[in-house]
Design a protein around this motif. Sequence first.
Motif, mmCIF file in Angstrom:
data_model
loop_
_atom_site.group_PDB
_atom_site.id
_atom_site.type_symbol
_atom_site.label_atom_id
_atom_site.label_comp_id
_atom_site.label_asym_id
_atom_site.label_seq_id
_atom_site.Cartn_x
_atom_site.Cartn_y
_atom_site.Cartn_z
ATOM 1 N N GLN A 33 17.973 -1.273 -9.925
ATOM 2 C CA GLN A 33 18.641 -1.771 -8.724
ATOM 3 C C GLN A 33 18.141 -3.169 -8.428
ATOM 4 O OE1 GLN A 33 20.910 -0.108 -6.690
ATOM 5 N NE2 GLN A 33 21.029 1.473 -8.238
ATOM 6 N N LYS A 34 19.031 -3.990 -7.915
ATOM 7 C CA LYS A 34 18.652 -5.353 -7.555
ATOM 8 C C LYS A 34 18.745 -5.507 -6.048
ATOM 9 C CE LYS A 34 20.129 -7.523 -11.822
ATOM 10 N NZ LYS A 34 20.962 -8.556 -12.418
ATOM 11 N N GLY A 35 17.886 -6.335 -5.485
ATOM 12 C CA GLY A 35 17.944 -6.648 -4.067
ATOM 13 C C GLY A 35 17.232 -5.649 -3.182
ATOM 14 N N ILE A 36 16.488 -4.704 -3.748
ATOM 15 C CA ILE A 36 15.737 -3.738 -2.962
ATOM 16 C C ILE A 36 14.273 -4.163 -2.984
ATOM 17 C CG2 ILE A 36 15.003 -1.350 -2.763
ATOM 18 C CD1 ILE A 36 17.629 -0.564 -4.088
ATOM 19 N N VAL A 37 13.727 -4.439 -1.814
ATOM 20 C CA VAL A 37 12.348 -4.894 -1.708
ATOM 21 C C VAL A 37 11.533 -3.808 -1.029
ATOM 22 C CG1 VAL A 37 10.838 -6.674 -0.785
ATOM 23 C CG2 VAL A 37 13.137 -7.267 -1.537
ATOM 24 N N THR A 38 10.433 -3.436 -1.595
ATOM 25 C CA THR A 38 9.544 -2.458 -0.982
ATOM 26 C C THR A 38 8.184 -3.106 -0.800
ATOM 27 O OG1 THR A 38 8.894 -1.576 -3.136
ATOM 28 C CG2 THR A 38 10.711 -0.491 -2.016
ATOM 29 N N TYR A 39 7.532 -2.738 0.282
ATOM 30 C CA TYR A 39 6.204 -3.255 0.579
ATOM 31 C C TYR A 39 5.252 -2.077 0.691
ATOM 32 C CZ TYR A 39 8.741 -7.468 1.777
ATOM 33 O OH TYR A 39 9.547 -8.565 1.735
ATOM 34 N N GLY A 40 4.023 -2.300 0.354
ATOM 35 C CA GLY A 40 3.024 -1.255 0.461
ATOM 36 C C GLY A 40 1.722 -1.828 0.968
ATOM 37 N N ILE A 41 0.866 -0.936 1.418
ATOM 38 C CA ILE A 41 -0.440 -1.347 1.896
ATOM 39 C C ILE A 41 -1.469 -0.424 1.265
ATOM 40 C CG2 ILE A 41 -0.311 0.057 3.969
ATOM 41 C CD1 ILE A 41 -1.854 -2.150 5.426
ATOM 42 N N SER A 42 -2.591 -0.985 0.940
ATOM 43 C CA SER A 42 -3.635 -0.223 0.288
ATOM 44 C C SER A 42 -4.136 0.885 1.195
ATOM 45 C CB SER A 42 -4.788 -1.165 -0.077
ATOM 46 O OG SER A 42 -5.859 -0.425 -0.609
ATOM 47 N N MET A 43 -4.550 2.006 0.606
ATOM 48 C CA MET A 43 -5.018 3.141 1.380
ATOM 49 C C MET A 43 -6.259 2.806 2.205
ATOM 50 S SD MET A 43 -2.950 5.598 1.027
ATOM 51 C CE MET A 43 -3.830 7.032 1.544
#
Length: 105
Positions: A33-43
């Motif tokens: 998929q294009k255009g899908i941005v996900t962000y995460g944060i360290s535990m």
Amino acid sequence: MRPTMMMRSGGGGEVGKHNNFIGNWGNFGGLKQKGIVTYGISMNRQNPLAGTFHDAIFNTWRRFSGQVLYWAPPAIAGYYIVSWAIERNEYLNSKAGRAEFADSE
């Protein structure tokens, strides 16, 4: 050249060609998929209890103040009725109460 019936039914064509974008049965990988941005944060950077006590106090007060007028008046009235009934029963079963109402029974 036109795709064969096997390729139209999704039976083995390359993903991305001949309108086959999902994949074969059991292999629904599909194209990226294009255009899908996900962000995460360290535990170790997360604070799962941030604001818990503050929110608990104010949320509890908000819910209590919204419901107190539904249950407090009946509870207070019930308490006074029960206390009156207990006092009246104790008086009627005392020596003075029996003497006052002895002729009515």
